[in-house]
Scaffold this active site. Structure first.
Site, mmCIF file in Angstrom:
data_model
loop_
_atom_site.group_PDB
_atom_site.id
_atom_site.type_symbol
_atom_site.label_atom_id
_atom_site.label_comp_id
_atom_site.label_asym_id
_atom_site.label_seq_id
_atom_site.Cartn_x
_atom_site.Cartn_y
_atom_site.Cartn_z
ATOM 1 N N THR A 117 17.843 67.360 -23.079
ATOM 2 C CA THR A 117 18.405 66.218 -23.813
ATOM 3 C C THR A 117 18.032 64.878 -23.188
ATOM 4 O O THR A 117 17.780 63.909 -23.893
ATOM 5 C CB THR A 117 19.936 66.335 -23.891
ATOM 6 O OG1 THR A 117 20.453 66.646 -22.579
ATOM 7 C CG2 THR A 117 20.358 67.408 -24.867
ATOM 8 N N GLY A 167 23.436 73.261 -19.881
ATOM 9 C CA GLY A 167 24.479 73.961 -20.609
ATOM 10 C C GLY A 167 25.498 74.596 -19.679
ATOM 11 O O GLY A 167 25.291 74.709 -18.467
ATOM 12 N N GLU A 196 32.237 70.128 -28.226
ATOM 13 C CA GLU A 196 31.263 69.084 -27.921
ATOM 14 C C GLU A 196 30.131 69.148 -28.938
ATOM 15 O O GLU A 196 29.637 70.233 -29.268
ATOM 16 C CB GLU A 196 30.698 69.270 -26.513
ATOM 17 C CG GLU A 196 29.701 68.173 -26.119
ATOM 18 C CD GLU A 196 29.108 68.392 -24.738
ATOM 19 O OE1 GLU A 196 28.947 67.404 -23.998
ATOM 20 O OE2 GLU A 196 28.811 69.556 -24.404
ATOM 21 N N CYS A 223 26.405 63.059 -22.642
ATOM 22 C CA CYS A 223 27.613 63.892 -22.660
ATOM 23 C C CYS A 223 28.911 63.083 -22.618
ATOM 24 O O CYS A 223 29.974 63.602 -22.959
ATOM 25 C CB CYS A 223 27.595 64.899 -21.515
ATOM 26 S SG CYS A 223 27.406 64.153 -19.882
ATOM 27 N N GLY A 280 30.156 69.700 -16.425
ATOM 28 C CA GLY A 280 30.647 70.513 -17.525
ATOM 29 C C GLY A 280 30.478 69.813 -18.859
ATOM 30 O O GLY A 280 29.866 68.744 -18.957
#
Length: 495
Positions: A119, A200, A342, A251, A218
């Site tokens: 990402t 991940g 998420e 994230c 996380g």
């Protein structure tokens, strides 16, 4: 023709790279702060120079996000992170306290394993290399296979610049045959001293189970609360800006909006005004089937894609092409509720609660389900309310009146600029910090004596001569025996 086993080849490559990185780490450990800083500056300059080219490579190879925002992330990793660390003391004596009579000496950990996600591939390589070298450590990069080319090119760029500035040749290594077995070998290798795990949930868990000290990240899944005291149009702008930045691949970006019921009309009006599309129940169910895979993890097909792409994927024909964010009104949290997970894409859940306490409990529920220790956003001008939520929310970053994606990494706040955001013990992480060079060094303590044992004895025995402490104890025992004898004689007389 002999067939070469790719997994075995990758494992052997890792062993060779780590061996050389370990030798290079010993050279780094003998370099001065000035020498280290020269290398770090060269890496920063190279990252800035190639920021746009590497961003385009990442966007084209992975299909995640967009080149413009990835350029900003590369600049952030190269320039903003560098500016925050350039004056840090990370080599030799880093602190001396004359009053407390202590000295802190920085000790590099050695070889760092840098696990790189697809990402944010190029920016994460630059960032992890900068903070590792700044701490006097070697780093071995483990690329995500889906971003191999852009990661290898980024390593090539910064490694050449680092070597030209005096960095040992093997201090920056990279796995060129990325496999799961290679990453596992890197994480478990005896000479790997610390893992920086970004990826991940399975990858982060593997890092912590490797037996090597690890700092992992996380799931994000941060909710955003908009209070009645907030500037609501500005709050919506910030959330949309955040959720659309690189198509939601950071994230710390908001995953849901949580509001009180009497603000629903105003909030939905502002969302539409800012380019959001409110999904109908039918549309929500259609898109929801694409958010998760059968095993309950996020579907990579949605990651870093535009709202337009997502709409076509789900067959949502009524969604305008100009839509920036897709919003689904949601009423529950759980494994079978895709919008409560998420979503690294421009998709938001909208929760409407009856009261502020209801908002607080819902936000806690979301984080406790997924996202413990990561990030919570609040838009409010009521300081007492901000403190109330901050005290109770299970998150390491409480962001106030700022876009979550950029606020969490320290771009729009005074948090430490970083692309690895620790989730603390509550999130299963070794640290709750925005990770920097000082998280990658050990501190050797020098401590001078400040008192003699006679002073300690004097404190314990209330000023009595310590040489008579045995006599004092014996005297107390004799007194106890005398009392017992007197009691015995009195009892005999009474009987």
């Amino acid at each position: 023709m002999e067939i070469i086993d790719k997994d075995l080849l990758s494992i052997q490559e890792v062993r060779n790279i780590v061996k050389h990185a370990n030798l290079a780490s010993k050279e780094l450990a003998n370099m001065s702060q000035e020498q280290i800083d020269k290398v770090v500056k060269a890496i920063s300059d190279a990252g800035i120079e190639h920021a746009e080219r590497l961003a385009k490579m990442a966007s084209e190879e992975t299909g995640f996000g967009n080149a413009e925002d990835k350029t900003i992330k590369n600049y952030f990793a190269s320039k903003v992170v560098y500016d925050s660390i350039k004056d840090q003391k990370t080599v030799g004596i880093i602190k001396e306290d004359k009053e407390l009579k202590t000295i802190d000496i920085a000790i590099p950990v050695g070889v760092v394993a840098g696990i790189i996600p697809s990402t944010n591939p190029t920016s994460t390589v630059i960032y992890k290399t900068l903070i590792s070298i700044k701490g006097g450590n070697a780093i071995v990069i483990s690329p995500h296979p889906g971003a191999k080319s852009c990661i290898l090119e980024t390593v090539k760029v910064i490694k050449e610049a680092a070597q030209a500035a005096g960095c040992p040749k093997d201090a920056i290594g990279v796995i060129t045959v990325p496999t799961l077995q290679a990453t596992q070998e890197l994480m478990k290798h005896d000479d790997t001293k610390l893992i920086l795990a970004t990826g991940g949930a399975a990858m982060v868990k593997a890092a912590y189970l490797s037996g090597t000290p690890a700092i992992g990240v996380g799931a994000g899944n941060g909710p955003a609360f908009i209070d009645r005291s907030a500037d609501i149009p500005l709050a919506i702008k910030r959330i949309v800006d955040s959720k659309t930045f690189d198509h939601g691949t950071i994230c710390a970006s908001e995953q849901s909006i949580v509001i009180e019921k009497d603000l629903e009309d105003q909030v939905t009006f502002e969302l539409k005004k800012r380019g959001a599309y409110l999904l109908s129940q039918e549309e929500s169910e259609k898109l929801g089937t694409f958010i998760l895979r059968a095993n309950g993890t996020m579907n990579p097909a949605i990651v870093g894609k535009s709202a337009e792409h997502l709409s076509k994927l789900a067959g949502l024909s009524r969604v305008p092409a100009s839509t920036k964010v897709l919003v689904a009104k949601t009423e529950s949290v759980g494994l079978d509720v895709p919008y409560s997970h998420e979503k690294l894409a421009p998709i938001l859940a909208l929760y409407v609660e009856d009261s502020v306490d209801g908002v607080l409990e819902r936000s806690k529920e979301i984080l406790e389900f997924e996202g413990m220790g990561h990030t919570f956003s609040i838009h409010a001008n009521d300081e007492a309310l901000v403190k109330k939520f901050a005290l109770q929310m299970p998150a390491s970053r409480i962001l106030v009146n700022t876009p979550g994606a950029l606020g969490g990494i320290g771009a729009t706040t005074n948090l430490w600029p970083a692309l690895t955001l620790g989730c603390g013990a509550m999130g299963g992480s070794a640290s709750s910090n925005n990770i920097g060079p000082k998280d990658l060094i050990n501190i050797k303590k020098v401590a001078y004596g400040i008192k003699e044992i006679e002073e300690i004895r004097s404190t314990v025995f209330g000023g009595r001569d310590s040489e008579n402490s045995h006599d004092v104890t014996s005297s107390c025992l004799e007194q106890d025996e005398l009392v017992d004898e007197i009691v015995k004689k009195l009892m005999e007389r009474l009987m």
